[in-house]
Scaffold this motif. Sequence first.
Motif, PDB file in Angstrom:
ATOM      1  N   GLU A 128       0.844  -1.185   0.000  1.00  0.00           N
ATOM      2  CA  GLU A 128       0.000   0.000   0.000  1.00  0.00           C
ATOM      3  C   GLU A 128       0.886   1.244   0.000  1.00  0.00           C
ATOM      4  OE1 GLU A 128      -3.779   0.720   2.575  1.00  0.00           O
ATOM      5  OE2 GLU A 128      -2.094   1.588   3.683  1.00  0.00           O
ATOM      6  N   LEU A 129       0.350   2.340  -0.507  1.00  0.00           N
ATOM      7  CA  LEU A 129       1.040   3.616  -0.421  1.00  0.00           C
ATOM      8  C   LEU A 129       0.019   4.732  -0.423  1.00  0.00           C
ATOM      9  CD1 LEU A 129       1.515   5.274  -3.523  1.00  0.00           C
ATOM     10  CD2 LEU A 129       2.148   2.912  -3.884  1.00  0.00           C
ATOM     11  N   GLY A 130       0.426   5.872   0.090  1.00  0.00           N
ATOM     12  CA  GLY A 130      -0.406   7.064   0.080  1.00  0.00           C
ATOM     13  C   GLY A 130       0.147   8.059  -0.919  1.00  0.00           C
ATOM     14  N   VAL A 131      -0.731   8.671  -1.698  1.00  0.00           N
ATOM     15  CA  VAL A 131      -0.328   9.638  -2.720  1.00  0.00           C
ATOM     16  C   VAL A 131      -1.131  10.921  -2.521  1.00  0.00           C
ATOM     17  CG1 VAL A 131      -0.185  10.093  -5.201  1.00  0.00           C
ATOM     18  CG2 VAL A 131       0.158   7.773  -4.352  1.00  0.00           C
ATOM     19  N   HIS A 132      -0.446  12.056  -2.519  1.00  0.00           N
ATOM     20  CA  HIS A 132      -1.112  13.357  -2.429  1.00  0.00           C
ATOM     21  C   HIS A 132      -2.079  13.485  -3.604  1.00  0.00           C
ATOM     22  CE1 HIS A 132      -1.642  17.711  -2.601  1.00  0.00           C
ATOM     23  NE2 HIS A 132      -1.136  17.779  -1.364  1.00  0.00           N
ATOM     24  N   GLN A 133      -3.263  13.980  -3.348  1.00  0.00           N
ATOM     25  CA  GLN A 133      -4.296  14.055  -4.383  1.00  0.00           C
ATOM     26  C   GLN A 133      -3.866  14.827  -5.630  1.00  0.00           C
ATOM     27  OE1 GLN A 133      -7.287  16.215  -1.974  1.00  0.00           O
ATOM     28  NE2 GLN A 133      -7.245  17.791  -3.561  1.00  0.00           N
ATOM     29  N   ASP A 134      -2.927  15.748  -5.509  1.00  0.00           N
ATOM     30  CA  ASP A 134      -2.472  16.531  -6.657  1.00  0.00           C
ATOM     31  C   ASP A 134      -1.268  15.926  -7.376  1.00  0.00           C
ATOM     32  OD1 ASP A 134      -4.480  18.371  -6.132  1.00  0.00           O
ATOM     33  OD2 ASP A 134      -3.175  19.685  -4.967  1.00  0.00           O
ATOM     34  N   ASN A 135      -0.779  14.785  -6.910  1.00  0.00           N
ATOM     35  CA  ASN A 135       0.412  14.179  -7.501  1.00  0.00           C
ATOM     36  C   ASN A 135       0.003  13.164  -8.579  1.00  0.00           C
ATOM     37  OD1 ASN A 135       2.939  13.166  -8.092  1.00  0.00           O
ATOM     38  ND2 ASN A 135       3.567  12.971  -5.952  1.00  0.00           N
ATOM     39  N   ARG A 144       0.145   2.182 -13.544  1.00  0.00           N
ATOM     40  CA  ARG A 144       0.814   1.428 -14.615  1.00  0.00           C
ATOM     41  C   ARG A 144       1.462   0.153 -14.069  1.00  0.00           C
ATOM     42  NH1 ARG A 144       6.008   2.236 -16.619  1.00  0.00           N
ATOM     43  NH2 ARG A 144       6.162   4.266 -15.599  1.00  0.00           N
ATOM     44  N   HIS A 145       1.792   0.141 -12.791  1.00  0.00           N
ATOM     45  CA  HIS A 145       2.432  -1.013 -12.163  1.00  0.00           C
ATOM     46  C   HIS A 145       1.456  -1.863 -11.351  1.00  0.00           C
ATOM     47  CE1 HIS A 145       6.567  -0.359 -13.388  1.00  0.00           C
ATOM     48  NE2 HIS A 145       6.284   0.929 -13.314  1.00  0.00           N
ATOM     49  N   GLY A 146       0.166  -1.726 -11.605  1.00  0.00           N
ATOM     50  CA  GLY A 146      -0.813  -2.609 -10.979  1.00  0.00           C
ATOM     51  C   GLY A 146      -1.407  -2.145  -9.670  1.00  0.00           C
ATOM     52  N   PHE A 147      -1.081  -0.947  -9.214  1.00  0.00           N
ATOM     53  CA  PHE A 147      -1.691  -0.419  -7.997  1.00  0.00           C
ATOM     54  C   PHE A 147      -3.070   0.140  -8.357  1.00  0.00           C
ATOM     55  CE2 PHE A 147       2.663  -0.573  -6.746  1.00  0.00           C
ATOM     56  CZ  PHE A 147       2.677  -0.668  -5.366  1.00  0.00           C
ATOM     57  N   PHE A 166      -5.078   6.496  -0.964  1.00  0.00           N
ATOM     58  CA  PHE A 166      -4.364   5.238  -0.786  1.00  0.00           C
ATOM     59  C   PHE A 166      -4.542   4.333  -1.994  1.00  0.00           C
ATOM     60  CE2 PHE A 166      -4.617   6.973   3.398  1.00  0.00           C
ATOM     61  CZ  PHE A 166      -3.337   6.731   3.876  1.00  0.00           C
ATOM     62  N   MET A 167      -3.423   3.706  -2.368  1.00  0.00           N
ATOM     63  CA  MET A 167      -3.380   2.775  -3.485  1.00  0.00           C
ATOM     64  C   MET A 167      -2.797   1.464  -2.964  1.00  0.00           C
ATOM     65  SD  MET A 167      -1.925   5.269  -6.500  1.00  0.00           S
ATOM     66  CE  MET A 167      -2.595   4.304  -7.869  1.00  0.00           C
ATOM     67  N   GLU A 168      -3.185   0.358  -3.604  1.00  0.00           N
ATOM     68  CA  GLU A 168      -2.700  -0.943  -3.148  1.00  0.00           C
ATOM     69  C   GLU A 168      -2.473  -1.861  -4.341  1.00  0.00           C
ATOM     70  OE1 GLU A 168      -3.769  -4.111   0.359  1.00  0.00           O
ATOM     71  OE2 GLU A 168      -5.445  -3.200  -0.702  1.00  0.00           O
ATOM     72  N   LYS A 169      -1.469  -2.720  -4.182  1.00  0.00           N
ATOM     73  CA  LYS A 169      -1.165  -3.737  -5.184  1.00  0.00           C
ATOM     74  C   LYS A 169      -1.094  -5.081  -4.479  1.00  0.00           C
ATOM     75  CE  LYS A 169       2.241  -5.312  -8.500  1.00  0.00           C
ATOM     76  NZ  LYS A 169       3.288  -4.914  -9.431  1.00  0.00           N
TER      77      LYS A 169
END
Length: 187
Positions: A128-135, A144-147, A166-169
């Motif tokens: 899992e990872l967190g990404v800023h909404q504007d990024n 592209r890598h399945g997240f 939050f994104m998860e693979k």
Amino acid sequence: MPSIRRLRPEDWPLLKAVRLEMLADTPMAYVESLQAARRQTDTQWLERASAMSAEDSVTLVADEGPGSRIRALMRVVVKHPQDPGRPLQGMLISVYVAPEFRGLGLADQMLAHACQAAVADLGAWSLELGVHQDNQRAMTFYKRHGFQLTGESKPYPLDPSKQELFMEKQLAPADAGAAAVDAAGTD
């Protein structure tokens, strides 16, 4: 192309340099401010490098040899589940690739190594990872890598008016993770 290796405690001066670089370059990608990082003492940087090399963490760096500048950094930590019956989940944090190496495949290589280490060294079945909404650049890369976006978010720590998405693979089949947890509990 730089080679990928694990961060060592004695790499703390290199860690300090790359951390200050990454916070200046892409501040919306990290929950630490550049000002806070600049206030850290050398002893604190050594402690940080040691913690980033601990048993429940894998920190990868890309460089051109001993003592050379770190060109990329990626860390995976174990995210301890609330339910001990759930498979372990890894959390991808402190991701950075120096501007001159973006678009050359180094980020792809780093992520492949991080996913492999999450499974092999930490026993994680998902990442899992967190990404800023504007990024958007980061979201596009991870998709592209399945997240996939999980639908979960929280206010971004340095600017609560923005969200951390939050994104998860999935790294291994969920049923394989459950089987491993079951097998570990039947000693």
